[in-house]
Write a protein that holds these residues in place. Sequence first.
Motif, short mmCIF file in Angstrom:
data_model
loop_
_atom_site.label_atom_id
_atom_site.label_comp_id
_atom_site.label_asym_id
_atom_site.label_seq_id
_atom_site.Cartn_x
_atom_site.Cartn_y
_atom_site.Cartn_z
N GLU A 49 -9.31 11.39 -7.79
CA GLU A 49 -10.23 10.53 -8.63
C GLU A 49 -9.67 9.24 -8.94
O GLU A 49 -9.98 8.27 -8.88
N GLU A 50 -8.12 9.22 -8.77
CA GLU A 50 -7.26 7.95 -9.10
C GLU A 50 -7.70 6.95 -7.90
O GLU A 50 -7.85 5.82 -8.10
N ILE A 51 -7.75 7.94 -6.46
CA ILE A 51 -7.75 7.03 -5.36
C ILE A 51 -9.29 6.36 -5.43
O ILE A 51 -9.63 5.10 -5.28
N LEU A 52 -10.57 7.16 -5.85
CA LEU A 52 -11.89 7.01 -5.81
C LEU A 52 -11.98 5.59 -6.82
O LEU A 52 -13.04 4.84 -6.51
N ALA A 56 -5.42 4.09 -8.15
CA ALA A 56 -4.37 4.05 -7.23
C ALA A 56 -4.01 2.84 -6.71
O ALA A 56 -4.98 2.32 -6.03
N SER A 57 -3.10 2.19 -6.69
CA SER A 57 -2.85 0.78 -5.72
C SER A 57 -2.43 0.96 -4.34
O SER A 57 -2.07 2.00 -3.97
N LYS A 110 -0.93 5.94 3.33
CA LYS A 110 -1.47 4.40 3.01
C LYS A 110 -2.79 4.54 2.62
O LYS A 110 -3.77 5.19 3.31
N ILE A 111 -3.13 3.83 1.62
CA ILE A 111 -4.63 3.81 1.21
C ILE A 111 -5.20 2.43 1.49
O ILE A 111 -4.57 1.20 1.40
N LYS A 112 -6.18 2.66 2.44
CA LYS A 112 -6.94 1.11 2.83
C LYS A 112 -8.16 1.16 2.32
O LYS A 112 -8.93 1.89 2.11
N LYS A 264 -1.04 -3.09 -12.43
CA LYS A 264 -1.93 -1.74 -12.20
C LYS A 264 -2.64 -1.49 -13.36
O LYS A 264 -3.91 -1.15 -13.42
N GLU A 265 -2.04 -1.33 -14.61
CA GLU A 265 -2.89 -1.01 -15.99
C GLU A 265 -3.92 -2.17 -16.40
O GLU A 265 -4.88 -1.88 -16.93
#
Length: 341
Positions: A49-52, A56-57, A110-112, A264-265
């Motif tokens: 959920e944080e990624i979508l 999430a940075s 790694k989040i792309k 981030k916040e």
Amino acid sequence: MCFIQKTPEGGFLEMILMDERLFFTKGTIVKEHELLEIPEHVYDFTTFEEILSGQASSDVLVDVIGQFVDIEQERYDNPKMVIHMKDPRLSNFMEKHETGPIIIILTLAKIKDPKGECPIIIQGSHDSKLLINENIVEIQQYRNRLDSVPVCESLSQAISQISSVFEASTIDKFFVNTPVKSVMEINEFDRELFCVTLAKIEKFFVANGWSYEGCSRCNVKGDPETTYICSGCGKSNTGTVARFRIEILVSQEKECAEFVLWDKECVQLLNVTAAELKKQLIDDGEVDPLAFPEAIECILGKMLAFKIKVQPRCRKSFVIQISDDEQIIDSIKLKLPSDEV
């Protein structure tokens, strides 16, 4: 920090100091001390959920945990997120696995960010580790939560229900190792402390600015004029990225405190990056680089759950996580004194 090694000649041990801040003087006494058991692995899972949602940075590597469903056996019309792994152990494990859920942990992934209609990609890095049904506490706890999920008739239903498992874990994660404290208690602390509280954003300290130029790889302040080695990540940089830093006054009943919101916040609250906001100001004809954007004012009056690090020396608290989740807010209200809610 130090370590002990036995010299090649044998007969005595040699202590090698690894931190110049550690000194031994004539009066130093060294005593044996029984240490608590240190866990072999410590994970800080980022939920899907944080990624979508973009919380999430993509600037940092993340640990993820989830239930394996299939390997490219079913195509989705509009996939939102794809996990890429080049480790052959997963397919080999599938060939031998007979029954029960397969729980996977992927570390340092790694989040792309998505481009156009492409989904978000979660890809293993050079240092990633893939754990498959390992006998560790984290996988067992995840499997126990899955036991409460009803049996699904379709793959899409399974993915939806597995996603719901994270709701409870997200709430637990917000409170982990952080007691709930009132703003009055926070103002009275004389030492650094991590805690959770509930407060309303009352105003900004406009004179202290709203952004800074930071390293492109981490949040440490950088030098936009020269090539430099970042003191945070140790990487060489030739430029900087605009990042948020907003000092706010928050209130809880009659008590107030100063908090600092970081990049981030702020992105989570405003749905825009500092670089994008600066560009908007320039496009609107604003010539003062210190001008405070009106777009930020939308967060005034918001009641939020804050996870903070109290910094008594500078009389401020640094915000490390925020949430407007009703369950988290209600949980904090129950733990606060009645006259502080």
